[in-house]
Structures are given as structure tokens and as C-alpha cells.
Design an enzyme around this catalytic site. Structure first.
Site, short mmCIF file in Angstrom:
data_model
loop_
_atom_site.label_atom_id
_atom_site.label_comp_id
_atom_site.label_asym_id
_atom_site.label_seq_id
_atom_site.Cartn_x
_atom_site.Cartn_y
_atom_site.Cartn_z
N CYS A 11 20.50 -21.89 2.84
CA CYS A 11 21.55 -20.96 3.27
C CYS A 11 22.35 -21.66 4.36
O CYS A 11 22.02 -22.78 4.74
CB CYS A 11 21.00 -19.60 3.70
SG CYS A 11 19.97 -19.59 5.16
N CYS A 85 25.49 -20.50 0.39
CA CYS A 85 25.96 -21.73 1.04
C CYS A 85 27.23 -22.26 0.40
O CYS A 85 27.81 -23.23 0.87
CB CYS A 85 24.87 -22.80 1.08
SG CYS A 85 24.52 -23.63 -0.46
N CYS A 89 26.66 -27.06 -0.87
CA CYS A 89 25.43 -27.54 -1.51
C CYS A 89 25.75 -28.62 -2.53
O CYS A 89 26.51 -28.38 -3.47
CB CYS A 89 24.71 -26.39 -2.21
SG CYS A 89 24.15 -25.13 -1.06
#
Length: 138
Positions: A11, A85, A89
Site C-alpha cells: 500500500c 498503490c 507498483c
């Protein structure tokens, strides 16, 4: 996937959802899964309300610290579970990705964080089932 699957929870701040998920998976897998968590912009400390919520169910995350997400952590994981996120990512072929849409516990009181904690536990149990790992402390 290896004999001992590897799961990475991600996250933004690695201070709430991903920390709770990593703690649940560690507890419920009994060591049968390699568990990591990280954040695309790690916070200073784990959310104290998340610590309190987990403590209520006998899981201590007080000593955990937010960690920076690295491409290596993603590439060496069998499963990457993202929790808000976004584009931060990295993506690698051969890695299984899941996105868990969960409310962010940041700035919330314990009454709001408890249902998030419980939903994460439910999803972790589902992930264990998908990985063929019998939960040890369900």
C-alpha cells in the site's frame, strides 16, 4: 510457485492495510508462506490505530516499521497484493497480482479500523485457500 509461496502486500504508506495483511498471513499460515509488506511512499511509523486493532485480536504489530517497495521485492514474489498503490507498483511477468479495494485506515478511529481488519483477515483466509495452505489459527 515454490514449495513455500511468497506473498508481498503493498500500500502507499505501508502503515496500515499492508501491515495488517502481512501480520494476518504470518499468523494464519504458521510460517508456510513467506510474507512481506512494503509501501510506494512509506510512512514514518505503523498507524497506531491499526496496531490497537490488531492487538485486540492477539496480533502484535507494534514493532513493525514501514518499508520501501523495491522492484526486487515484487519480482521475487509469487503473489503481489496491492491496496491502493496505483501506478507506483512495478509489474513483472510471471507474478500474480491482486488488488484488494479496502478503505484506508489512516486518520480513522478504532470503530472504522475494526471492520477493515476483519475484512483483511477474511481475504487472507481466501488467499491461503487459493495457495493450498491450511490455516493454522483460523
Amino acid at each position: 510457485m515454490a514449495d513455500r509461496p511468497s506473498v508481498l502486500f503493498v500500500c502507499v504508506h505501508n502503515a496500515g492495510r499492508s501491515q495488517m495483511a502481512a501480520a494476518w498471513l504470518t499468523r494464519l499460515s504458521g510460517g508456510a508462506v513467506e510474507v512481506r509488506s512494503a509501501g510506494s511512499a512509506p510512512g514514518e511509523a505503523v498507524n497506531p490505530v491499526a496496531v490497537e486493532a490488531m492487538r485486540e485480536v492477539g496480533v502484535d504489530i507494534a514493532a513493525e516499521r514501514p518499508k520501501l517497495l523495491t522492484p526486487d521485492a515484487v519480482q521475487t514474489s509469487d503473489v503481489v497484493v496491492t491496496m491502493g498503490c496505483g501506478d507506483a507498483c512495478p509489474f513483472f511477468p510471471g507474478v500474480r497480482y491482486e488488488d484488494w479495494v479496502l478503505d484506508d485506515p489512516a486518520g480513522q478511529g478504532i470503530e472504522v479500523v475494526r471492520p477493515i481488519r476483519d475484512e483483511i483477515r477474511r481475504r487472507v483466509l481466501g488467499l491461503l485457500d487459493e495457495l493450498g495452505v491450511e490455516p493454522v489459527d483460523a
